[in-house]
Scaffold this active site. Sequence first.
Site, PDB file in Angstrom:
ATOM      1  N   SER A   1       0.813  -1.217   0.000  1.00  0.00           N
ATOM      2  CA  SER A   1       0.000   0.000   0.000  1.00  0.00           C
ATOM      3  C   SER A   1       0.846   1.267   0.000  1.00  0.00           C
ATOM      4  CB  SER A   1      -0.921   0.014   1.225  1.00  0.00           C
ATOM      5  OG  SER A   1      -1.787  -1.096   1.201  1.00  0.00           O
TER       6      SER A   1
ATOM      7  N   GLU B   1       4.429  -0.472  14.925  1.00  0.00           N
ATOM      8  CA  GLU B   1       4.909   0.835  14.470  1.00  0.00           C
ATOM      9  C   GLU B   1       5.870   1.496  15.446  1.00  0.00           C
ATOM     10  OE1 GLU B   1       1.723  -0.095  14.626  1.00  0.00           O
ATOM     11  OE2 GLU B   1       1.259  -0.379  12.506  1.00  0.00           O
TER      12      GLU B   1
ATOM     13  N   PHE C   1      -0.973   5.734  11.716  1.00  0.00           N
ATOM     14  CA  PHE C   1      -0.168   4.916  12.640  1.00  0.00           C
ATOM     15  C   PHE C   1       1.214   5.530  12.856  1.00  0.00           C
ATOM     16  CE2 PHE C   1      -2.735   1.737  10.092  1.00  0.00           C
ATOM     17  CZ  PHE C   1      -3.804   1.770  10.962  1.00  0.00           C
TER      18      PHE C   1
ATOM     19  N   ASP D   1     -12.077   2.940   4.230  1.00  0.00           N
ATOM     20  CA  ASP D   1     -11.634   2.416   5.528  1.00  0.00           C
ATOM     21  C   ASP D   1     -12.206   3.219   6.695  1.00  0.00           C
ATOM     22  OD1 ASP D   1     -10.303   0.246   4.608  1.00  0.00           O
ATOM     23  OD2 ASP D   1      -8.287   1.083   4.807  1.00  0.00           O
TER      24      ASP D   1
END
Lengths: 271, 314
Positions: B34, B55, B80, B114
Amino acid sequence: MEQQQEKLKEIARQIRRNIIEMLTESQSGHPGGSLSAVEILTTLYFREMKVDPANPRWSERDRFVLGKGHAAPALFATLAEKGFFPREELLTLRKINSRLQGHPDMKKLPGIDMSTGSLGQGLSAAVGMGLAGKLDNKDYRIYALLGDGEIEEGQVWEATMAAAHYKLDNLTAFVDSNGLQIDGPCTEVMSPYPIAPKFAAFGWHVEEIDGHSLEEISAAIARAKEIKDKPTVIVARTIKGKGVSFMENEVGWHGNAPSEEQAKQALAELV
Amino acid sequence: MEKMATRDAYGKALVKLGEQNSNVVVLDADLAKSTKTIEFKKKFPERFFDMGIAEQNLMGTAAGLAASGKIPFASTFAIFATGRAFEQIRNSIAYPHLNVKIAASHAGLTVGEDGASHQAIADIALMRVLPQMKVIVPADGIEAEKAVLAVAEMDGPVYIRLGRSKVPIIYAEDYQFELGKASIIKEGQDVALLACGIMVAEALKAAEELAKEGISARVINMASIKPLDKEAVVAAARDTGAVVTAEEHNIIGGLGSAVAEVLGENVPVPLERVGVSDTFGESGKPQDLLEKYGLTAKHIQEAAYRVLNRKRDV
């Protein structure tokens, strides 16, 4: 051998004296967790690690990351003893314009390989250093020192997973397991125990030792160097406040500086 | 008009960087397909590190690589990168001024379907507030590529905000990105439209509409949010006396706030901020979201009318 042990013991004693003097002068800082880490630091810097105080950024050096950054006084005293900067500077700890910050600052003080202080972040930086060492085919080693309270941080386990995944056998982490954190015994606050099986389950080689025994620390490091394709954790049982009778195993000495009177008594014990 | 997502340009730029400089390494957190870091992974697998869905460790590991002389690009979604790992960026990257480039994709509402949990609308604010951090919001694929190549050449932490959706190409191939410099895309004297990211193309459309009514709008791309080109902001305010900002971000803390700070201290002229009005987004097609939350050329045009009215009242 015996002569070297005696010499190391003398250095450890001097580092402990410096810690007490620094904290008494600054009237601020963390004595308990500094004193519990002294033998580990002494062994690393005076026996194991390849470092050059005249060239602190030497590319081939071994690296050290103090995950439990509040033990900075112990690291600073060790680095000064090793010759990275003048001993007199130790008394500027935590004062305005000092290079000796409350927690290690790699941009200010020579010999600091990573700025730390916020618990749980150091091991990740050590993983990055380990990856870089592998990528460059260097044989330098990376050491990290974590607290047993510190490993309550989730990020530590992210880093633990990554170190095993990338087979970082150039990385050795110590857990300074003194059993106490700010609010009380780790068992009461948030138990991180048992520590060794957790790291073993993540795929690390595990050593469990007495963290105040210079012999055991050296032997564990020697074994870590022989292990291939796995990082090593050395879970070191220690005593918070070690070496100063009234500080030993006392939660209250996590983050309080001694008075002049208490310092005198402490120094009298450290001879 | 040709379109390209800034994340695609990032993937392309990383491959170029990988060829140019063996110290460039790339880290991702299970989103390589992505964020487009997969392009680098394909060419330079030994210099690509997937850190998994972790992360905090992604940022800390990048810091350790930078402390060892590498030039890490750390990528994941903007939500994130800047939210989950904020304190790692602060303490392990910004504070020690380590050479980590945080290139975060899927920023803003245009993540789309999303929904709000994945729509970063505070990331510019979070990164802008960190000392030593630089913040870049490229307007198109050309600028994204040039910015990525440029930041690899400079020392210290940088945040680059990338988008998921395809956006119109604004610049020609010979465009040169310069950190700290605003780019005037269209000259104008009546009102200044200061935009970043996908809103630059919208500002250009708004300027065309305004021109039909005889209103001359200056359009400035403020890709370099930090350092901000104060001179360009002050000049725009002095020349036009009316400023509109446009960003795909909360109107609190982002480009609008940065411009307001400069105007307030130097040339307090009427200002209107186009952006997400301090609310969370929702699921939907990117274009539907932009319309519902007030982030289109039409909204910029309306803001221009408002600010021009206020200018007349001053």
